[in-house]
Design a protein around this motif. Structure first.
Motif, PDB file in Angstrom:
ATOM      1  N   VAL A 203       0.844  -1.195   0.000  1.00  0.00           N
ATOM      2  CA  VAL A 203       0.000   0.000   0.000  1.00  0.00           C
ATOM      3  C   VAL A 203       0.885   1.254   0.000  1.00  0.00           C
ATOM      4  O   VAL A 203       0.662   2.207  -0.755  1.00  0.00           O
ATOM      5  N   VAL A 204       1.911   1.231   0.858  1.00  0.00           N
ATOM      6  CA  VAL A 204       2.843   2.365   0.934  1.00  0.00           C
ATOM      7  C   VAL A 204       3.537   2.578  -0.412  1.00  0.00           C
ATOM      8  O   VAL A 204       3.640   3.708  -0.911  1.00  0.00           O
ATOM      9  N   LEU A 205       3.984   1.482  -1.016  1.00  0.00           N
ATOM     10  CA  LEU A 205       4.723   1.601  -2.273  1.00  0.00           C
ATOM     11  C   LEU A 205       3.814   1.927  -3.455  1.00  0.00           C
ATOM     12  O   LEU A 205       4.257   2.549  -4.422  1.00  0.00           O
ATOM     13  N   ASP A 206       2.556   1.504  -3.391  1.00  0.00           N
ATOM     14  CA  ASP A 206       1.605   1.894  -4.435  1.00  0.00           C
ATOM     15  C   ASP A 206       1.442   3.414  -4.457  1.00  0.00           C
ATOM     16  O   ASP A 206       1.366   4.035  -5.524  1.00  0.00           O
ATOM     17  N   GLU A 207       1.393   4.018  -3.261  1.00  0.00           N
ATOM     18  CA  GLU A 207       1.288   5.477  -3.177  1.00  0.00           C
ATOM     19  C   GLU A 207       2.538   6.138  -3.765  1.00  0.00           C
ATOM     20  O   GLU A 207       2.446   7.113  -4.517  1.00  0.00           O
ATOM     21  N   LEU A 208       3.692   5.587  -3.411  1.00  0.00           N
ATOM     22  CA  LEU A 208       4.937   6.131  -3.944  1.00  0.00           C
ATOM     23  C   LEU A 208       4.994   5.951  -5.455  1.00  0.00           C
ATOM     24  O   LEU A 208       5.390   6.864  -6.192  1.00  0.00           O
ATOM     25  N   GLN A 209       4.569   4.798  -5.925  1.00  0.00           N
ATOM     26  CA  GLN A 209       4.586   4.508  -7.363  1.00  0.00           C
ATOM     27  C   GLN A 209       3.729   5.503  -8.137  1.00  0.00           C
ATOM     28  O   GLN A 209       4.105   5.964  -9.213  1.00  0.00           O
ATOM     29  N   ALA A 211       3.245   8.513  -7.318  1.00  0.00           N
ATOM     30  CA  ALA A 211       3.966   9.790  -7.325  1.00  0.00           C
ATOM     31  C   ALA A 211       5.036   9.834  -8.401  1.00  0.00           C
ATOM     32  O   ALA A 211       5.412  10.911  -8.874  1.00  0.00           O
ATOM     33  N   LEU A 212       5.547   8.670  -8.801  1.00  0.00           N
ATOM     34  CA  LEU A 212       6.612   8.654  -9.802  1.00  0.00           C
ATOM     35  C   LEU A 212       6.144   9.158 -11.161  1.00  0.00           C
ATOM     36  O   LEU A 212       6.952   9.595 -11.977  1.00  0.00           O
ATOM     37  N   HIS A 213       4.822   9.086 -11.429  1.00  0.00           N
ATOM     38  CA  HIS A 213       4.294   9.550 -12.708  1.00  0.00           C
ATOM     39  C   HIS A 213       4.400  11.073 -12.825  1.00  0.00           C
ATOM     40  O   HIS A 213       4.572  11.613 -13.918  1.00  0.00           O
ATOM     41  N   SER A 214       4.248  11.766 -11.694  1.00  0.00           N
ATOM     42  CA  SER A 214       4.331  13.222 -11.684  1.00  0.00           C
ATOM     43  C   SER A 214       4.944  13.645 -10.351  1.00  0.00           C
ATOM     44  O   SER A 214       4.247  14.076  -9.433  1.00  0.00           O
ATOM     45  N   PRO A 215       6.245  13.474 -10.205  1.00  0.00           N
ATOM     46  CA  PRO A 215       6.870  13.608  -8.886  1.00  0.00           C
ATOM     47  C   PRO A 215       6.880  15.034  -8.348  1.00  0.00           C
ATOM     48  O   PRO A 215       7.130  15.986  -9.099  1.00  0.00           O
ATOM     49  N   PRO A 216       6.598  15.168  -7.057  1.00  0.00           N
ATOM     50  CA  PRO A 216       6.761  16.466  -6.401  1.00  0.00           C
ATOM     51  C   PRO A 216       8.247  16.823  -6.345  1.00  0.00           C
ATOM     52  O   PRO A 216       9.111  15.966  -6.591  1.00  0.00           O
ATOM     53  N   PRO A 217       8.571  18.067  -6.015  1.00  0.00           N
ATOM     54  CA  PRO A 217       9.969  18.511  -6.088  1.00  0.00           C
ATOM     55  C   PRO A 217      10.955  17.655  -5.289  1.00  0.00           C
ATOM     56  O   PRO A 217      12.035  17.335  -5.789  1.00  0.00           O
ATOM     57  N   TRP A 218      10.602  17.252  -4.049  1.00  0.00           N
ATOM     58  CA  TRP A 218      11.551  16.484  -3.238  1.00  0.00           C
ATOM     59  C   TRP A 218      11.863  15.136  -3.876  1.00  0.00           C
ATOM     60  O   TRP A 218      12.997  14.670  -3.842  1.00  0.00           O
ATOM     61  N   LEU A 219      10.849  14.523  -4.508  1.00  0.00           N
ATOM     62  CA  LEU A 219      11.048  13.230  -5.141  1.00  0.00           C
ATOM     63  C   LEU A 219      11.741  13.381  -6.496  1.00  0.00           C
ATOM     64  O   LEU A 219      12.576  12.560  -6.881  1.00  0.00           O
ATOM     65  N   ALA A 220      11.407  14.458  -7.217  1.00  0.00           N
ATOM     66  CA  ALA A 220      12.064  14.719  -8.494  1.00  0.00           C
ATOM     67  C   ALA A 220      13.564  14.893  -8.311  1.00  0.00           C
ATOM     68  O   ALA A 220      14.367  14.434  -9.126  1.00  0.00           O
ATOM     69  N   ARG A 221      13.957  15.557  -7.219  1.00  0.00           N
ATOM     70  CA  ARG A 221      15.387  15.734  -6.953  1.00  0.00           C
ATOM     71  C   ARG A 221      16.070  14.387  -6.743  1.00  0.00           C
ATOM     72  O   ARG A 221      17.181  14.146  -7.222  1.00  0.00           O
ATOM     73  N   ILE A 222      15.399  13.503  -6.003  1.00  0.00           N
ATOM     74  CA  ILE A 222      15.962  12.174  -5.757  1.00  0.00           C
ATOM     75  C   ILE A 222      16.093  11.388  -7.053  1.00  0.00           C
ATOM     76  O   ILE A 222      17.075  10.677  -7.282  1.00  0.00           O
ATOM     77  N   MET A 223      15.108  11.537  -7.941  1.00  0.00           N
ATOM     78  CA  MET A 223      15.113  10.822  -9.213  1.00  0.00           C
ATOM     79  C   MET A 223      16.015  11.480 -10.251  1.00  0.00           C
ATOM     80  O   MET A 223      16.283  10.904 -11.302  1.00  0.00           O
ATOM     81  N   GLY A 224      16.474  12.715  -9.947  1.00  0.00           N
ATOM     82  CA  GLY A 224      17.303  13.437 -10.904  1.00  0.00           C
ATOM     83  C   GLY A 224      16.518  13.991 -12.064  1.00  0.00           C
ATOM     84  O   GLY A 224      17.044  14.170 -13.160  1.00  0.00           O
ATOM     85  N   LEU A 225      15.218  14.286 -11.817  1.00  0.00           N
ATOM     86  CA  LEU A 225      14.342  14.788 -12.875  1.00  0.00           C
ATOM     87  C   LEU A 225      13.900  16.210 -12.564  1.00  0.00           C
ATOM     88  O   LEU A 225      13.921  16.639 -11.405  1.00  0.00           O
ATOM     89  N   PRO A 226      13.417  16.943 -13.555  1.00  0.00           N
ATOM     90  CA  PRO A 226      12.832  18.263 -13.286  1.00  0.00           C
ATOM     91  C   PRO A 226      11.603  18.123 -12.404  1.00  0.00           C
ATOM     92  O   PRO A 226      10.826  17.171 -12.547  1.00  0.00           O
ATOM     93  N   ALA A 227      11.407  19.038 -11.467  1.00  0.00           N
ATOM     94  CA  ALA A 227      10.272  18.973 -10.546  1.00  0.00           C
ATOM     95  C   ALA A 227       8.959  19.206 -11.280  1.00  0.00           C
ATOM     96  O   ALA A 227       8.849  20.080 -12.127  1.00  0.00           O
ATOM     97  N   ALA A 228       7.976  18.390 -10.961  1.00  0.00           N
ATOM     98  CA  ALA A 228       6.638  18.559 -11.525  1.00  0.00           C
ATOM     99  C   ALA A 228       5.740  19.212 -10.476  1.00  0.00           C
ATOM    100  O   ALA A 228       6.148  19.475  -9.353  1.00  0.00           O
TER     101      ALA A 228
END
Length: 242
Positions: A203-209, A211-228
């Motif tokens: 359940v926790v990872l489904d929520e995170l997953q 978020a990967l489609h349109s990551p918030p800034p903190w997650l985009a930084r971790i992924m090395g992507l532009p913040a959405a």
């Protein structure tokens, strides 16, 4: 005491589990007590030779916590000895690890989960038995490793040692973590996220997953992507508690 009192991670895990069975005896105290009986380093074969009476006797030694034998039942001593022998270490509720090759999930991140039983987020960073490690992409979730947290407890700085166990991860989910421990986790490049209520890992990872489609800034930084935009996914609770 030798600079390397314990010969292997397997031996360290046995000792840590035995200490937990002994009403949460400090791991270093148990190592000190065992060193009164055996020459260092403590090996798996040495631990396998110990008896209940041996353990009862050495726990009364100078290196054990004062009066640590008082109140311990015979069953607790027997359980601790079985752990020292290497029995009962594999939990029947341990989830199966998926086959995974590095690089097979482009755009994925690695996530550690503080865990004690089953496939749940149910652990404090400093005391969980293990970390479940997942590779998470926008369309796949794979359990790639199960790593003990207990064998780090024999180290002088157990939180630093626990942080090293998950140093290749991007995130770690925990029910709770202290400030100094969180700083050590961040220092190795891992972003801690607290979810006090815990819950099923999937359940926790489904929520995170999601978020990967349109990551918030903190997650985009971790992924090395532009913040959405933050609008498509809400993570305020995790961000405030991390």
């Amino acid at each position: 005491m030798s600079a390397t009192p314990i010969a292997s991670r397997e031996a360290a895990l046995r000792i840590a589990l035995a200490a937990r069975a002994l009403d949460g005896l400090d791991v270093r105290a148990l190592v000190g007590a065992l060193s009164e009986k055996f020459d260092l380093p403590l090996t798996e074969s040495k631990l396998a030779s110990i008896t209940v009476e041996d353990l009862r006797s050495i726990l009364a030694g100078d290196h054990a916590e004062e009066n640590c034998v008082v109140g311990l039942s015979a069953d607790a001593l027997k359980e601790a000895v079985r752990f020292l022998w290497g029995e009962n270490i594999e939990n029947s509720d341990t989830p199966a690890v998926d086959r995974y090759e590095e690089g097979e999930m482009p755009g994925s991140i690695r996530v550690a989960i503080a865990n004690n039983k089953g496939e749940n987020l149910d652990g404090h960073f400093g005391s969980c038995e293990r970390f479940l490690v997942y590779q998470v992409s926008s369309d796949k979730i794979k359990l790639v490793a199960i790593r003990s947290g207990l064998d780090a407890d024999a180290e002088e700085d157990k939180n630093k040692a626990r942080a090293a166990v998950i140093a290749d991860c991007d995130l770690v989910y925990i029910q709770s973590i202290g400030g100094p421990a969180a700083a050590k986790v961040v220092r190795v490049g891992v972003h801690p996220l607290k979810k006090p209520k815990g819950g099923p890992v999937r359940v926790v990872l489904d929520e995170l997953q999601s978020a990967l489609h349109s990551p918030p800034p903190w997650l985009a930084r971790i992924m090395g992507l532009p913040a959405a935009s933050l609008a498509k996914f809400e993570v305020e609770e995790e961000e405030e508690e991390a």
